[in-house]
Design a protein around this motif. Structure first.
Motif, short mmCIF file in Angstrom:
data_model
loop_
_atom_site.label_atom_id
_atom_site.label_comp_id
_atom_site.label_asym_id
_atom_site.label_seq_id
_atom_site.Cartn_x
_atom_site.Cartn_y
_atom_site.Cartn_z
N GLY A 1 -44.08 -11.42 48.39
CA GLY A 1 -43.78 -10.24 48.68
C GLY A 1 -44.70 -8.98 47.99
N PRO B 1 -47.70 -6.99 48.25
CA PRO B 1 -48.78 -6.43 49.12
C PRO B 1 -50.23 -6.63 48.77
N THR B 2 -51.07 -7.15 49.91
CA THR B 2 -52.32 -7.55 49.46
C THR B 2 -53.02 -7.03 50.47
N PHE C 1 -51.52 -4.61 52.90
CA PHE C 1 -50.42 -5.06 53.37
C PHE C 1 -50.70 -5.91 54.55
N VAL D 1 -49.47 -10.84 52.13
CA VAL D 1 -48.20 -10.74 51.00
C VAL D 1 -48.33 -11.79 49.70
N GLN D 2 -49.56 -12.29 49.48
CA GLN D 2 -49.69 -12.90 48.51
C GLN D 2 -51.41 -12.87 47.96
N TYR E 1 -43.99 -3.82 46.87
CA TYR E 1 -43.08 -4.76 47.24
C TYR E 1 -43.07 -4.81 48.99
N ASP E 2 -43.35 -5.74 49.56
CA ASP E 2 -43.45 -5.86 50.90
C ASP E 2 -42.22 -5.94 51.74
N ARG F 1 -41.07 -6.85 54.57
CA ARG F 1 -40.83 -8.05 55.52
C ARG F 1 -40.14 -9.17 54.53
N ALA F 2 -40.49 -9.22 53.16
CA ALA F 2 -40.16 -10.15 52.40
C ALA F 2 -38.98 -9.81 51.75
N LEU G 1 -45.39 -3.25 59.50
CA LEU G 1 -44.36 -4.07 58.80
C LEU G 1 -43.31 -4.28 59.99
N ALA H 1 -44.96 -11.42 58.37
CA ALA H 1 -45.52 -11.86 57.17
C ALA H 1 -46.27 -13.10 57.22
#
Lengths: 82, 604
Positions: B251, B253-254, B257, B260-261, B439-440, B442-443, B558, B563
């Motif tokens: 989760g 955000p990278t 976005f 997500v890792q 914090y994303d 989608r997760a 999103l 994800a």
């Protein structure tokens, strides 16, 4: 068999220096996730979440989840704020 | 009781300073800080007024527990119409400024109008004066604070940097050098009023209604907090402990976005902060507490003298505020940079020049995506190759934006306005114009609903459904806990205490502290109803300001792009389903408006 293992935050204290360094832990064949939690002596009162191969495992499934060789287990403390 | 029953009102247009009694009826309904100041704002300003016009009102608000012996009692908030969002803004800060304002004898400070020339406000107990800030205008937060403390080091200062003077949309107000009312552009509002700083010295303390009972509750609640695992983690690792958890969860955000890792997490996490480099440098020096805090989550760090950002700049070799989770995300994974010294230096720039690192980092991340997609080029970016992972670009534009120079003037627009300028609003990771935290959604599905419905734009601190989100990666059953924790958070934000006390406390602990302090007989239901009242009042302000249900949404990315990894791989944010349910549990109509029956029940 051996598993890949990681714990974050204060949960890392439950891993030995050797396990932290190598990221690997030898465990008996056919171990469940609950067996591994007991092997690591993780406090029953410690709140944590756990993924096996990037899939979240609910606490109710800990004793039903059979771990296989080279599975990756990650223990994560509950998250809030920041 | 820990109200001084006094409001300080300053009309900057007329240079007029007055004192008036606190409206205790409103305090009874809205408690203090966020709730009470929102009530004052709602009653005193036209919500349709432009955020950067003299008609906007800027309120510095303490709470009944601010400055008391209760743990984490250093909190105050700045409430206004946000420059970034055109919505109600409530930006909370720690440090020592809030308690000092209380000690000077004031519960609220209300600033109206616009000074014809740059000024700063001096408060020494009952002596309140406006002074010319001609010699401070154009200077940094750090310079300003040092100057204003020269005569009395006990003075506490809240000020803006050049970014606030120039209307950087996410300029913040910094107090105690590196604590900030950070979000929604409250610093730009202060700059628009030609107000450079507030310097306050107070010697009056606070008095509880029932001192012995209050101290007994303080002891019990402090012990409860001390024993909690959450408190121990915050003290030992700081908020950045969450970066490992979010990386493991998927989760974090990278790259704006798109992922997500982040592969560089191990280089910017708490372990990296204490790891000795080959030259012997260790990033982290110590932790630090705000006034009255028994958690001490703050980090004090320093940049490696050999690092490119400071190698020839000795003025940045000192210790200052270090990485927290949100800076590790926004200046790290969001922009793909894993150079811990670059992140620390960029964090220094945020504090020195007074900018919100979340908004800056997420805006820079959007610019990097625009660059990598060929929408902007080096002709736009001062010749800088603006690829993800470029640590030098991070440091360069953190400073240029703070000084309002070059492409920094474009980054100053914030992600939404910048992406619209280049014709690609879909790359802006914002809600109501405010950039996402780390914090994303989608997760963390409930987080997505919380982002979409937050009254101040995307914010991770307006609800608390982390546990629900970690245990279930669907949108099922998230509306009720989001609503309930939004109300609860609004209540806690109105006490004068820090949200991190929720590591150990529930509503009952706040009830005991407030009742002992104020001599009240509030129930937990009373307190949660107060939080619900605040939430709905904020909503009404926004509706009057022109916002609508269409603003309760998330970016297309999103909602439509699954994800790519982590526990929620393949999932998108399930907002539509959650939002319909949310309006129902809120008792709002299909337009997202509170119904009359609800307003009557809440006495709004």
């Amino acid at each position: 068999m051996q598993i890949r293992i990681k714990a974050t935050g204060r949960l890392e204290f439950y891993l030995s220096a050797e396990t932290k360094e190598s990221g690997r832990l030898p465990v008996p064949d056919d171990s469940t996730l609950q067996d591994i939690i007991q092997l690591l002596s993780i406090d029953n009162d410690a709140r944590f979440l756990c993924t096996v191969n990037a899939i979240m495992v609910p606490q109710s499934q800990f004793d039903k989840t059979i771990i296989k060789n080279n599975d990756e287990i990650i223990f994560v403390p509950p998250i809030r704020g920041g | 009781m820990s109200w001084h029953n006094q409001v300080l009102r300053v009309n900057l247009s007329r240079g007029q300073i007055t004192k008036e009694p606190l409206n205790l009826n409103w305090a009874n309904n809205y408690i203090g800080v966020r709730g009470l100041a929102s009530k004052y704002l709602f009653e005193e300003m036209d919500p349709t007024a432009h955020a950067l016009s003299p008609e906007n009102v800027l309120i510095f608000a303490t709470g009944p527990l601010t400055g008391t012996m209760a743990s984490t009692s250093g909190r105050y908030a700045v409430v206004t119409k946000g420059a970034l969002t055109n919505a109600i803004a409530c930006s909370n800060s720690g440090g020592k400024f809030g308690a000092e304002l209380k000690f000077a004898g004031y519960d609220l400070l209300i600033l109206e109008g616009k000074s014809p020339d740059p000024v700063y406000l001096s408060i020494v107990d009952g002596d309140v004066e406006l002074h010319s800030a001609a010699s401070l205008w154009g200077k940094s937060v750090w310079y300003t604070e040092t100057e204003l403390k020269e005569n009395d080091p006990q003075t506490k200062v809240a000020s803006i940097g050049k970014s606030g003077e120039n209307g950087v949309y996410y300029a913040c107000i910094v107090n105690d050098l590196h604590r900030a009312a950070g979000r929604s552009g409250v610093g730009a509002v202060m700059g628009s009023k030609n107000l450079k700083a507030i310097a306050v010295r107070g010697t009056q303390g606070v008095i509880s209604k029932n001192p012995s009972e209050f101290m007994s509750v303080v002891k019990e609640t402090s012990e409860l907090l001390a024993d909690s695992e959450g408190r121990k983690s915050l003290t030992e690792f700081g908020t950045n402990a969450m970066i490992d958890s979010m990386q493991a969860f998927g989760g974090l955000p990278t790259h704006n976005f798109q992922a997500v890792q982040f592969s560089g997490t191990d280089k910017i996490n708490p372990k990296a902060m204490v790891t000795k480099k080959e030259n012997g440098h260790v990033n982290l020096l110590s932790n630090k507490a705000c006034f009255g805090c028994t958690i001490a989550c703050g980090r004090i760090a320093h940049v490696d003298k050999e690092h490119f950002s400071v190698a020839d700049r000795e003025e940045y070799w000192h210790a200052s505020g270090g990485l927290e989770y949100e800076t590790a995300f926004s200046l790290g994974s969001a922009v793909g940079v894993d150079d811990i010294d670059a992140l620390t230096f960029a964090g220094y720039m945020m504090n020195e020049h007074g900018m919100d690192p979340i908004s800056f980092g997420v805006t820079l991340a959007a610019a990097m995506e625009l660059f990598e997609r060929g929408i902007i080029t080096t002709e736009d970016t001062d010749g800088v190759e603006l690829n993800f992972g470029n640590a030098e670009a991070l440091c360069t534009f953190a400073e240029r934006t703070g000084k309002y120079e070059g492409f920094g003037q474009v980054l100053a627009l914030g992600s939404k306005r910048m992406c619209e300028k280049y014709g690609h609003p879909e790359y802006s990771m914002t809600v109501k114009g405010q950039e996402f935290a780390g914090y994303d959604s989608r997760a963390l599905q409930g987080m997505g609903l919380g982002y979409a419905t937050s009254n101040r734009g995307a914010c991770h601190l307006r609800h608390d459904v982390f546990s629900e989100d970690m245990e279930d990666q669907t949108g099922n059953g998230k509306a009720q806990p989001v609503k309930d924790t939004q109300d609860k958070t609004a209540m806690i934000d109105s006490t004068g205490l820090c949200l991190f006390t929720t590591a150990a406390w529930d509503t009952e602990q706040y009830r005991q502290l407030l009742n002992a302090d104020l001599g009240k007989t509030w129930t937990t239901e009373d307190l949660l109803k107060s939080g619900e009242r605040t939430w709905n009042l904020e909503r009404l302000f926004n509706l009057k300001a022109g916002l609508a249900s269409a603003d309760d949404t998330l970016p297309k990315r999103l909602l439509e792009e699954p994800a790519p990894s982590g526990v929620a791989v393949g999932k998108v944010a399930e907002l539509d389903k959650m939002l319909t349910e949310y309006y129902e549990v809120r008792n709002w109509n299909e337009k997202g408006e509170p119904v009359e029956e609800l307003l009557d029940r809440l006495s709004i």
